[in-house]
Design an enzyme around this catalytic site. Structure first.
Site, PDB file in Angstrom:
ATOM      1  N   ARG A   1       0.860  -1.204  -0.069  1.00 46.72           N
ATOM      2  CA  ARG A   1      -0.026   0.070  -0.104  1.00 46.72           C
ATOM      3  C   ARG A   1       0.700   1.189  -0.042  1.00 46.72           C
ATOM      4  O   ARG A   1       1.721   1.614   0.864  1.00 46.72           O
ATOM      5  CB  ARG A   1      -0.927   0.070   1.186  1.00 46.72           C
TER       6      ARG A   1
ATOM      7  N   SER B   1     -22.881 -14.174  10.630  1.00 46.36           N
ATOM      8  CA  SER B   1     -22.060 -13.194  10.045  1.00 46.36           C
ATOM      9  C   SER B   1     -22.162 -13.184   8.543  1.00 46.36           C
ATOM     10  O   SER B   1     -21.773 -14.497   8.059  1.00 46.36           O
ATOM     11  CB  SER B   1     -20.850 -12.854  10.425  1.00 46.36           C
TER      12      SER B   1
ATOM     13  N   SER C   1     -19.627  -1.822   0.533  1.00 36.17           N
ATOM     14  CA  SER C   1     -18.966  -0.914   0.015  1.00 36.17           C
ATOM     15  C   SER C   1     -17.904  -1.293  -1.235  1.00 36.17           C
ATOM     16  O   SER C   1     -17.640  -0.320  -2.005  1.00 36.17           O
ATOM     17  CB  SER C   1     -17.787  -0.155   1.080  1.00 36.17           C
TER      18      SER C   1
ATOM     19  N   HIS D   1     -22.319   2.890   4.882  1.00 35.94           N
ATOM     20  CA  HIS D   1     -22.315   3.572   3.463  1.00 35.94           C
ATOM     21  C   HIS D   1     -23.616   3.747   3.169  1.00 35.94           C
ATOM     22  O   HIS D   1     -23.737   4.187   1.811  1.00 35.94           O
ATOM     23  CB  HIS D   1     -21.535   2.402   2.654  1.00 35.94           C
TER      24      HIS D   1
ATOM     25  N   LYS E   1     -18.268   9.377   7.171  1.00 39.09           N
ATOM     26  CA  LYS E   1     -18.269   9.266   5.511  1.00 39.09           C
ATOM     27  C   LYS E   1     -19.466  10.021   5.028  1.00 39.09           C
ATOM     28  O   LYS E   1     -18.873  11.312   4.915  1.00 39.09           O
ATOM     29  CB  LYS E   1     -18.688   7.574   5.192  1.00 39.09           C
TER      30      LYS E   1
ATOM     31  N   THR F   1     -11.192   4.745  26.814  1.00 45.08           N
ATOM     32  CA  THR F   1     -10.687   5.662  25.980  1.00 45.08           C
ATOM     33  C   THR F   1     -11.403   7.127  25.916  1.00 45.08           C
ATOM     34  O   THR F   1     -12.700   7.165  26.361  1.00 45.08           O
ATOM     35  CB  THR F   1     -10.973   5.074  24.594  1.00 45.08           C
ATOM     36  N   THR F   2     -10.582   8.232  25.533  1.00 47.15           N
ATOM     37  CA  THR F   2     -10.952   9.583  25.596  1.00 47.15           C
ATOM     38  C   THR F   2     -12.193   9.822  24.659  1.00 47.15           C
ATOM     39  O   THR F   2     -12.177   9.293  23.561  1.00 47.15           O
ATOM     40  CB  THR F   2      -9.877  10.376  25.391  1.00 47.15           C
TER      41      THR F   2
ATOM     42  N   THR G   1      -8.875  -6.654   0.252  1.00 50.62           N
ATOM     43  CA  THR G   1     -10.161  -5.737   0.387  1.00 50.62           C
ATOM     44  C   THR G   1     -11.212  -6.603  -0.605  1.00 50.62           C
ATOM     45  O   THR G   1     -12.261  -6.504  -0.172  1.00 50.62           O
ATOM     46  CB  THR G   1      -9.860  -4.374   0.157  1.00 50.62           C
TER      47      THR G   1
HETATM   48  C1  LIG Z   1     -15.343   2.261   6.932  1.00 48.87           C
HETATM   49  C2  LIG Z   1     -16.253   1.208   7.597  1.00 48.87           C
HETATM   50  C3  LIG Z   1     -16.440   1.221   8.782  1.00 48.87           C
HETATM   51  C4  LIG Z   1     -15.555   1.894   9.896  1.00 48.87           C
HETATM   52  O1  LIG Z   1     -16.058   3.305   9.846  1.00 48.87           O
HETATM   53  P1  LIG Z   1     -15.053   4.422  10.184  1.00 48.87           P
HETATM   54  O2  LIG Z   1     -15.812   5.296  11.058  1.00 48.87           O
HETATM   55  O3  LIG Z   1     -14.251   4.714   9.188  1.00 48.87           O
HETATM   56  O4  LIG Z   1     -13.886   3.610  11.152  1.00 48.87           O
HETATM   57  C5  LIG Z   1     -17.380   0.467   9.372  1.00 48.87           C
HETATM   58  N1  LIG Z   1     -17.946  -0.519   8.413  1.00 48.87           N
HETATM   59  C6  LIG Z   1     -17.892  -0.549   7.149  1.00 48.87           C
HETATM   60  C7  LIG Z   1     -18.752  -1.392   6.431  1.00 48.87           C
HETATM   61  C8  LIG Z   1     -16.832   0.327   6.671  1.00 48.87           C
HETATM   62  O5  LIG Z   1     -16.741   0.589   5.304  1.00 48.87           O
END
Ligand SMILES: *Cc1c(COP(=O)(O)O)cnc(C)c1O
Length: 403
Positions: A21, A136, A188, A216, A247, A276-277, A362
């Site tokens: 990458r 799943s 996606s 998405h 997104k 976590t913060t 991916t």
């Molecule tokens: C991008 C993505 C996530 C993670 O979301 P982020 O806010 O980027 O961490 C979760 N599920 C799917 C299907 C994604 O494509």
């Protein structure tokens, strides 16, 4: 053990397989979406981005930027603590209320990203529900897979978007055993959409809970941007709806929305939430402005769909192998990792167009592709420039045209 050698060998493998990458070093130009400046070999130039997940350009929308500026001036930079120890800011409270309303749920819970929300929620449900089995979808995102795996509960994979296979697998467990069905609405990489109602029918018949990743789709589908579950009128049937603020909403953060007991359970037992913060107040304020804006405005969604349809039409007219998708995502098949990178290198070097190659893991090997994400702000001229550039590259590299 020679540690350095081990790491170098693992990296060399990636180079050999053509899937190492390389990140494009970009400076986004606020107000000029989808144009950005790329830094390369000590030089800079302007390029057009065709692979951003800021689907609507909300990351540069005036409403969102004003809200962030105002929140920084009012509250400063960071949250100052975990949600439990001094980190809950009023913006978090308002945003959680807004997100619950968006999905018609009693409650919602914020996380620092969509990835963390899936990891935390699925881990907590899977590890604490006694003898829970998680079903799943085979194409689920890495964040769901990691959450399920880390819960160490029993996991079954069902065929992608296949209610019959889900039914067959659920039938093998007693009705009173705890079960959770996890899937996405818009996938996606292929841009296909789950049959949410049918999957809920099957889950209901077996008394299973449902968990839907709408990452998405939020902001993009449904009358108020509540996702495909809102568009299909089935949001009330899902136990948990998970989404991102990064997104279509253009900012950062993730969340789950569900009944108050489910949300309170995750809030109270999830270590990835507790320790976590909290999200910075400014990010929460920006996301709040974005969600509010898209709940009330249809313009961006309508233009988004029109741009996606126009891009698909023009690419197909040019004989390019566009993979059929019913959503805003426009995949173009290359089918080889090295050629895929060659295409995107040529786009950048010759045409000032930025598209990131999508390779294994991916997507499956042999389906390497370009994944184009048109936005409401891409112009006809930019669509034409992309189409003719791809036409020339396809010709020069002798790539396969549409069947
Ligand atoms: C991008 C993505 C996530 C993670 O979301 P982020 O806010 O980027 O961490 C979760 N599920 C799917 C299907 C994604 O494509």
């Amino acid at each position: 053990m020679n540690y350095e050698e081990f790491f170098r060998n693992k990296i060399r493998n990636l180079h050999e397989e053509g899937r190492y990458r390389i990140f494009a070093d970009l400076e986004r130009q606020s107000g000029n979406f989808p144009v950005a400046t790329v830094h390369r070999d000590g030089e800079t130039r302007d390029i057009v981005v065709w692979c951003s997940n800021d689907y609507l350009g909300m990351g540069q929308n005036r409403v969102v930027l004003d809200a962030i500026h105002e929140a920084i001036d009012k509250c400063g930079a960071g949250a100052g603590g975990t949600r439990n120890i001094s980190g809950t800011n009023h913006y978090h409270v308002l945003l959680e209320k807004e997100l619950a309303e968006l999905h018609g749920k009693e409650s919602a819970l914020l996380f620092t990203s969509g990835f963390v929300s899936n990891l935390a929620a699925l881990h907590t449900l899977g590890s604490l529900l006694p003898d829970c089995v998680i079903f799943s979808d085979e194409l689920n995102h890495a964040s769901m897979i990691d959450g399920i795996r880390s819960s160490r509960t029993e996991k079954k994979i069902f065929k992608h978007n296949d209610p019959h296979d889900l039914d067959r697998q659920l039938s093998q467990y007693p009705k009173n055993q705890a079960k959770l069905v996890a899937f996405e609405s818009v996938y996606s990489m292929d841009g296909d959409i789950a049959p949410i109602a049918e999957l809920c029918d099957v889950a209901d018949a077996h008394n299973a809970m449902t968990y839907l990743d709408e990452v998405h789709a939020v902001g993009l589908y449904g009358a108020n941007g509540g996702g495909v579950s809102q568009r299909d009128g089935v949001a009330h049937r899902l136990t948990v709806i998970e989404g991102t603020l990064a997104k279509a909403f253009g900012v950062m953060g993730g969340y789950v929305a569900a009944s108050s007991s489910v949300v309170d359970f995750i809030r109270s037992y999830s270590s990835a939430f507790i320790f976590t913060t909290a999200l910075s107040p400014a990010l929460a304020a920006g996301a709040l402005a974005s969600v509010r804006h898209l709940r009330n405005s249809e313009v961006e969604r309508a233009r988004h769909q029109e741009r996606a349809a126009t891009l698909k039409r023009r690419l197909m007219a040019a004989g390019l192998p566009v993979m059929q998708s019913p959503s805003h995502i426009v995949p173009v098949l290359v089918g080889d990792p090295t050629l895929c990178r060659n295409v995107t290198d040529l786009l950048m070097d010759r045409y000032d167009i930025y598209v990131q190659p999508i390779n294994y893991p991916t997507v499956p090997r042999g389906t390497e592709r370009l994944r184009l994400t048109p936005s409401p702000l891409h112009t006809d001229e930019q669509i034409d420039a992309l189409t003719s550039a791809l036409g020339e590259i396809w010709h020069d590299l002798g790539l396969k045209q549409a069947a």
